[in-house]
Design an enzyme around this catalytic site. Structure first.
Site, mmCIF file in Angstrom:
data_model
loop_
_atom_site.group_PDB
_atom_site.id
_atom_site.type_symbol
_atom_site.label_atom_id
_atom_site.label_comp_id
_atom_site.label_asym_id
_atom_site.label_seq_id
_atom_site.Cartn_x
_atom_site.Cartn_y
_atom_site.Cartn_z
ATOM 1 N N ARG A 67 -34.090 47.377 51.324
ATOM 2 C CA ARG A 67 -35.437 47.960 51.596
ATOM 3 C C ARG A 67 -36.439 47.454 50.521
ATOM 4 N NH1 ARG A 67 -38.027 53.550 50.337
ATOM 5 N NH2 ARG A 67 -39.611 53.654 51.944
ATOM 6 N N HIS A 71 -39.952 45.767 51.758
ATOM 7 C CA HIS A 71 -41.453 46.230 51.474
ATOM 8 C C HIS A 71 -41.941 45.108 50.172
ATOM 9 C CE1 HIS A 71 -40.918 50.888 51.845
ATOM 10 N NE2 HIS A 71 -40.612 50.100 52.856
ATOM 11 N N ASN A 99 -43.810 53.690 48.658
ATOM 12 C CA ASN A 99 -42.840 53.317 47.507
ATOM 13 C C ASN A 99 -42.679 54.444 46.397
ATOM 14 O OD1 ASN A 99 -42.210 50.783 48.659
ATOM 15 N ND2 ASN A 99 -44.088 49.924 47.689
ATOM 16 N N HIS A 199 -31.713 50.670 59.226
ATOM 17 C CA HIS A 199 -31.328 51.995 59.105
ATOM 18 C C HIS A 199 -30.017 52.684 59.542
ATOM 19 C CE1 HIS A 199 -36.149 52.930 59.013
ATOM 20 N NE2 HIS A 199 -35.615 52.236 57.806
ATOM 21 N N THR A 200 -29.038 51.631 59.818
ATOM 22 C CA THR A 200 -27.811 51.938 59.906
ATOM 23 C C THR A 200 -27.231 52.441 58.473
ATOM 24 O OG1 THR A 200 -25.619 51.400 60.633
ATOM 25 C CG2 THR A 200 -27.217 49.672 59.835
HETATM 26 C C1 HEM Z 1 -39.856 49.692 61.452
HETATM 27 C C2 HEM Z 1 -40.556 50.151 60.671
HETATM 28 C C3 HEM Z 1 -39.899 51.230 59.653
HETATM 29 C C4 HEM Z 1 -40.397 52.388 58.770
HETATM 30 C C5 HEM Z 1 -41.460 53.272 59.688
HETATM 31 C C6 HEM Z 1 -39.419 52.561 57.845
HETATM 32 C C7 HEM Z 1 -39.658 53.909 57.300
HETATM 33 C C8 HEM Z 1 -38.787 54.187 56.227
HETATM 34 C C9 HEM Z 1 -38.714 55.503 55.427
HETATM 35 C C10 HEM Z 1 -39.482 56.475 55.802
HETATM 36 C C11 HEM Z 1 -37.478 55.655 54.769
HETATM 37 C C12 HEM Z 1 -37.060 56.772 53.889
HETATM 38 C C13 HEM Z 1 -37.829 56.569 52.506
HETATM 39 C C14 HEM Z 1 -37.615 57.907 51.886
HETATM 40 O O1 HEM Z 1 -37.379 58.897 52.162
HETATM 41 O O2 HEM Z 1 -37.763 57.851 50.615
HETATM 42 C C15 HEM Z 1 -36.655 54.273 55.075
HETATM 43 C C16 HEM Z 1 -35.639 54.075 54.448
HETATM 44 C C17 HEM Z 1 -34.978 52.956 54.454
HETATM 45 N N1 HEM Z 1 -35.474 51.813 55.177
HETATM 46 FE FE1 HEM Z 1 -36.952 51.613 56.515
HETATM 47 N N2 HEM Z 1 -38.420 51.780 57.610
HETATM 48 C C18 HEM Z 1 -38.645 50.601 58.560
HETATM 49 C C19 HEM Z 1 -38.217 49.495 58.902
HETATM 50 C C20 HEM Z 1 -37.201 49.023 57.888
HETATM 51 C C21 HEM Z 1 -36.810 47.809 57.906
HETATM 52 C C22 HEM Z 1 -37.255 46.564 58.669
HETATM 53 C C23 HEM Z 1 -35.872 47.735 56.739
HETATM 54 C C24 HEM Z 1 -34.959 46.465 56.356
HETATM 55 C C25 HEM Z 1 -34.870 45.370 56.729
HETATM 56 C C26 HEM Z 1 -35.580 48.841 56.201
HETATM 57 C C27 HEM Z 1 -34.777 49.452 55.496
HETATM 58 C C28 HEM Z 1 -34.490 50.586 54.737
HETATM 59 C C29 HEM Z 1 -33.345 51.289 54.256
HETATM 60 C C30 HEM Z 1 -32.250 50.531 54.084
HETATM 61 C C31 HEM Z 1 -33.822 52.561 53.868
HETATM 62 C C32 HEM Z 1 -32.830 53.408 53.078
HETATM 63 C C33 HEM Z 1 -32.902 53.438 51.682
HETATM 64 C C34 HEM Z 1 -32.456 54.125 50.742
HETATM 65 O O3 HEM Z 1 -31.484 54.921 51.219
HETATM 66 O O4 HEM Z 1 -32.629 54.231 49.399
HETATM 67 N N3 HEM Z 1 -36.729 49.693 56.974
HETATM 68 N N4 HEM Z 1 -37.376 53.567 55.814
#
Ligand code: HEM
Length: 323
Positions: A67, A71, A99, A199-200
């Protein structure tokens, strides 16, 4: 005569390899997977070792590191800007809404940077490249695809909290907003759907999906009820739920879930609301090969967003500070 020209050719070849090996001139033509091959062949293996150890210690770290690269890239390009700590002159992106109390893994990046600089004998690997390599190694460590990471990015000397707030997509976005957010970065619907497959792995905090579990209609009712028990209408904001049923495995269950209205975030489920996005969701839901291939391709495309190259920016000695 033939021998002489052969030796001349060899001498010239050696000379050109030697100059590229020892000169520290930044590469001007753009990114290449071979950027550190002569300058520091130990760099990539060193990064992989630290990532593997970190993921072994805590599986979620792989998700958090992936992530960070996303970002970083969405805010004025992949330039390591997300890593800069706040100072009177640095408007740190760490404090931006997407963030703050959410982005994690900064200590692992510090550890990688220290390890890589030690292995190379000097700071030659940019923090922006470390994020890109770390993202790939994290995906591999959780059983996902591999790809050749394009390298040669340099580090920014600035950060922008405002741009982080405006350019990183939000979990309450509908499909058109997500598509236009990605389009502004030069990314297409296919990139959006493939990259959302990140998000897998990983987790989300209650406050990011509360509105969905209480107010969305396109959500599986049993899932909504279940989530409501530990993500109530008020309080418990930081309670975690996994983004798919197997948060430490880079599989296709994320897409399967979307087909049964079990996406955790509103923005996840939004991918099933448009024809072309839904077609991709369907194909990834049963075809690992298609998902993995497109994910790798889209990661490379995302990694190419506005890199600093040539004489632009710098190679930071400490990822948290400009030199
Ligand atoms: C398409 C729009 C996207 C939105 C709106 C979004 C939003 C979010 C949100 C809200 C979270 C949870 C954060 C938290 O609760 O602290 C999250 C987690 C995450 N996102 Fe996304 N995301 C998007 C796309 C992506 C992309 C493109 C990637 C990577 C290529 C990504 C990778 C991740 C990962 C791996 C997590 C889990 C992080 C953890 O467990 O620490 N996301 N995302």
């Amino acid at each position: 005569m033939v021998l002489n020209s052969l030796s001349l050719f060899r001498a010239l070849l050696f000379l050109s390899l030697a100059t590229s090996a020892f000169s520290m001139r930044p590469y001007k033509e753009g990114l290449t997977p071979y950027f550190y091959d002569y300058v520091c062949p130990q760099a990539l293996p060193a990064i992989k070792r630290v990532v593997e150890a970190a993921v072994q210690q805590e599986r979620r770290m792989g998700a958090s590191l992936l992530r960070l690269h996303f970002h970083d890239c969405l805010v004025n390009g992949c330039d390591g800007s997300i890593l800069l700590d706040p100072t009177p002159t640095i408007d740190s992106e760490k404090l931006a809404f997407p963030n703050n109390n959410s982005a994690r893994g900064f200590e692992v990046i510090d550890q990688i940077k220290a390890e890589v600089d030690r292995a190379c004998g000097r700071p030659v690997v940019s923090c922006a490249d470390i994020l890109a390599i770390t993202a790939r190694d994290s995906v591999v460590a959780l059983g996902g695809p591999s790809w050749k990471v394009q390298l040669g990015r340099r580090d920014s000397t600035t950060a922008s909290r405002t741009t982080a707030n405006s350019d990183i997509p939000a979990p309450n976005m509908d499909l058109p907003a997500l598509v236009s957010n990605f389009e502004r970065q030069g990314l297409k619907v296919k990139d959006l759907v493939a990259l959302s497959g990140a998000h897998t792995i990983g987790f989300a905090q209650c406050f990011t999906f509360r509105n969905r579990i209480f107010n969305d209609s396109n959500i599986d009712q049993a899932l909504a009820k279940n989530l409501q028990s530990y993500c109530p209408r008020t309080g418990n904001d930081a309670n975690l739920a996994s983004l798919d049923p197997t948060p430490a495995r880079f599989d296709i269950l994320y897409y399967n879930n979307l087909l049964t209205q079990k996406g955790l975030l509103h923005s996840d489920q939004a991918l099933s609301t448009g024809e072309s996005a839904l077609e991709l969701v369907k194909s990834y839901s049963y075809n690992y090969e298609a998902f993995w291939k497109d994910f790798a391709k889209s990661m490379i495309r995302m990694g190419n967003i506005k890199p600093l190259i040539g004489n632009q920016g710098q190679i930071r000695s400490n990822c948290r500070r400009v030199n």
